[in-house]
Design an enzyme around this catalytic site. Sequence first.
Site, PDB file in Angstrom:
ATOM      1  N   LYS A 202       0.842  -1.193   0.000  1.00  0.00           N
ATOM      2  CA  LYS A 202       0.000   0.000   0.000  1.00  0.00           C
ATOM      3  C   LYS A 202       0.884   1.253   0.000  1.00  0.00           C
ATOM      4  CE  LYS A 202      -3.516   2.247   2.788  1.00  0.00           C
ATOM      5  NZ  LYS A 202      -4.501   2.139   3.871  1.00  0.00           N
ATOM      6  N   GLU A 208      10.427  -4.769   4.616  1.00  0.00           N
ATOM      7  CA  GLU A 208      10.512  -6.161   4.155  1.00  0.00           C
ATOM      8  C   GLU A 208      10.260  -6.253   2.654  1.00  0.00           C
ATOM      9  OE1 GLU A 208       8.774  -5.027   6.711  1.00  0.00           O
ATOM     10  OE2 GLU A 208       8.796  -6.434   8.398  1.00  0.00           O
ATOM     11  N   GLY A 259      -4.920  -1.967   4.995  1.00  0.00           N
ATOM     12  CA  GLY A 259      -4.077  -3.077   4.543  1.00  0.00           C
ATOM     13  C   GLY A 259      -4.732  -4.434   4.744  1.00  0.00           C
ATOM     14  N   ARG A 260      -5.291  -4.662   5.926  1.00  0.00           N
ATOM     15  CA  ARG A 260      -5.864  -5.984   6.218  1.00  0.00           C
ATOM     16  C   ARG A 260      -7.248  -6.167   5.607  1.00  0.00           C
ATOM     17  NH1 ARG A 260      -4.897  -2.723  10.392  1.00  0.00           N
ATOM     18  NH2 ARG A 260      -6.566  -2.018  11.764  1.00  0.00           N
ATOM     19  N   GLU A 345      -4.857  -7.035  14.770  1.00  0.00           N
ATOM     20  CA  GLU A 345      -4.389  -5.699  14.390  1.00  0.00           C
ATOM     21  C   GLU A 345      -5.552  -4.707  14.454  1.00  0.00           C
ATOM     22  OE1 GLU A 345      -2.647  -4.432  10.339  1.00  0.00           O
ATOM     23  OE2 GLU A 345      -0.843  -4.884  11.473  1.00  0.00           O
ATOM     24  N   HIS A 376      -4.397 -33.472  16.461  1.00  0.00           N
ATOM     25  CA  HIS A 376      -3.235 -34.268  16.868  1.00  0.00           C
ATOM     26  C   HIS A 376      -2.135 -33.390  17.446  1.00  0.00           C
ATOM     27  CE1 HIS A 376      -4.848 -37.993  15.189  1.00  0.00           C
ATOM     28  NE2 HIS A 376      -5.432 -37.178  14.335  1.00  0.00           N
ATOM     29  N   LYS A 495       9.235  -0.785  14.351  1.00  0.00           N
ATOM     30  CA  LYS A 495       9.864  -0.404  13.067  1.00  0.00           C
ATOM     31  C   LYS A 495      10.934   0.654  13.302  1.00  0.00           C
ATOM     32  CE  LYS A 495       5.691  -0.916  10.181  1.00  0.00           C
ATOM     33  NZ  LYS A 495       4.723  -0.195   9.350  1.00  0.00           N
TER      34      LYS A 495
HETATM   35  O1  F6P Z   1       2.200  -4.249   9.882  1.00  0.00           O
HETATM   36  C1  F6P Z   1       1.715  -2.983   9.633  1.00  0.00           C
HETATM   37  C2  F6P Z   1       1.190  -2.830   8.235  1.00  0.00           C
HETATM   38  O2  F6P Z   1       0.985  -1.475   8.021  1.00  0.00           O
HETATM   39  C3  F6P Z   1      -0.102  -3.609   7.980  1.00  0.00           C
HETATM   40  O3  F6P Z   1      -1.223  -2.969   8.448  1.00  0.00           O
HETATM   41  C4  F6P Z   1      -0.048  -3.731   6.508  1.00  0.00           C
HETATM   42  O4  F6P Z   1      -0.954  -4.673   6.043  1.00  0.00           O
HETATM   43  C5  F6P Z   1       1.401  -4.110   6.311  1.00  0.00           C
HETATM   44  O5  F6P Z   1       2.090  -3.328   7.260  1.00  0.00           O
HETATM   45  C6  F6P Z   1       1.956  -3.909   4.943  1.00  0.00           C
HETATM   46  O6  F6P Z   1       1.934  -2.572   4.563  1.00  0.00           O
HETATM   47  P1  F6P Z   1       2.162  -2.142   3.064  1.00  0.00           P
HETATM   48  O7  F6P Z   1       1.084  -2.742   2.250  1.00  0.00           O
HETATM   49  O8  F6P Z   1       2.121  -0.646   3.071  1.00  0.00           O
HETATM   50  O9  F6P Z   1       3.514  -2.656   2.625  1.00  0.00           O
END
Ligand code: F6P
Length: 528
Positions: A202, A208, A259-260, A345, A376, A495
């Site tokens: 987003k 990452e 995001g979620r 979240e 199990h 972060k």
């Molecule tokens: O972990 C925090 C967060 O902002 C989530 O809410 C989101 O889904 C994720 O990081 C990834 O964010 P982005 O889509 O901006 O990379």
Amino acid sequence: MTSFPRCDATAAWAALSGHFEAHGRDLDLREAFARDPARFERFGVEAPDMFCDLSKNRIDAATLHFLADLARECGVEAWRDAMLAGEAINTTEGRAVLHTALRAPPGEAPFSDEVHATREAMLAFAEAVRARAEGGARPLRHVVNIGIGGSDLGPQMAVAALAPFAHPQLELHFVSNVDGHDIASVLRRIAPAETLFIVASKTFTTQETMANAATAKAWFLEGGGGEVAEHFVAATTNVEAAARFGITRTFGFRDWVGGRYSLWSAIGLPIAIAVGAAGFRELLAGARAMDEHFAAAPIEKNLPMLLGLVDVWYRNFHGFTSRSVAPYHHGLKRLPAYLQQLEMESNGKRVDREGRVLPFATSAVVWGEPGTNGQHAYFQMLHQGTDTIPVEFILVKKADANAGEGRAVCESLARQQGMLLANGLAQSQALMLGQKSAEPHRDFPGNRPSTTFVLDRLTPRSLGALIALYEHRVFTAGAVWGIDSFDQWGVELGKVLGARLLPLLDGADIEAAGLDGSTAGLLRRVRG
Ligand code: F6P
């Protein structure tokens, strides 16, 4: 938005407290069924694409009556209407919350024209990718989604769930972890010229995802894959940053898609590639049917609301700290992970919308594994442990084979389906009935609550309905608790600290950093 009292200041909350002391704490499910032969019918709820059995929960008619009052007093319906109308109910970020607009028919929700234009472009691209998998000069075989959190968990969960409907020549991969082992394990199995990378973020700033995208690009160029612009696309709200990376084909969405809650947007591109435009539209249609149910059904028959209210009942009155999700369909193996983000979240908050520290608990811990694997592993604890943990069974009547699957597989799917369903039913029965034994180690106390969903099949449509059900359930509990379910400030501190620690791992002076003793000591240990 009219202001409503917080749940703990309502008359219904006080009534629920009294009801809990008088009847709720000691409600025995076995006695409740003996008293009321129609209990299953009374607490069975029909909703789009599913039936839900709430009868094995520690509720009675009075509990639901007071919970419905609680929802009314807290303004759950008004908050729902405000969300659907596009009001900025995500108050701490000043944003609307409009994932429902992504599945509304043309003209029926805010931003409709824009939503439909973007979706059509995304679906046309998905179809073009599928066509390239059929053959031609430069066939595609692999699609790698690089994203994390909401830009990974939803699409990954849905692609696994819909495997029987997926394009047989395309393999979908998901890379999320900043741990380089994650992307390395995918790259070693694929070839650059046959691969499409989707950089899903987003913000297009997430550490990452940026690290993995850079690795993918370097690997792609090293392997002579061709033009970056031909093999990398982005799903993002940050078109400029994607362009700086070298991506020219971007599928956008707006900041009102959390995001979620984003698998319905361009973030759903891997799903659309897997199941095609028609399948993706079915997913949206299933979610839309649940949206309509959520928007119109009275609280007493509104499944997402009832589930959210039972969550409140268990968390705040019974004091249950977790809920276990047991999907009896292996395709839903990533559902618990997806729900962890969606629920924890969203509702893992300790202050209300006004910033006041809450005197009551919010989100339960959500966890689980697909049945029968969980049986199990940890079902021992569910049956005989010291905690009561409500369990949620998801049963799917019919199994679906992949197109082109041989006879032996099809026959075993049908045969093993009976075993699977019998296991799911037996577990919920055993949790409730228990078993008396003079030998303490063999004694099952029973009276352990569970909810069971029954879906006819796991299709794009029913999956869409199921996910939307969970979204609205989370909304309902959050609205009762008076929290902002749509921000996620709790992920920020780690972060920031991570960014400060990184140079110390690369050799900067640990002593001069003024760290606490443990972090400094551990840094010395992990530094080469
Ligand atoms: O972990 C925090 C967060 O902002 C989530 O809410 C989101 O889904 C994720 O990081 C990834 O964010 P982005 O889509 O901006 O990379």
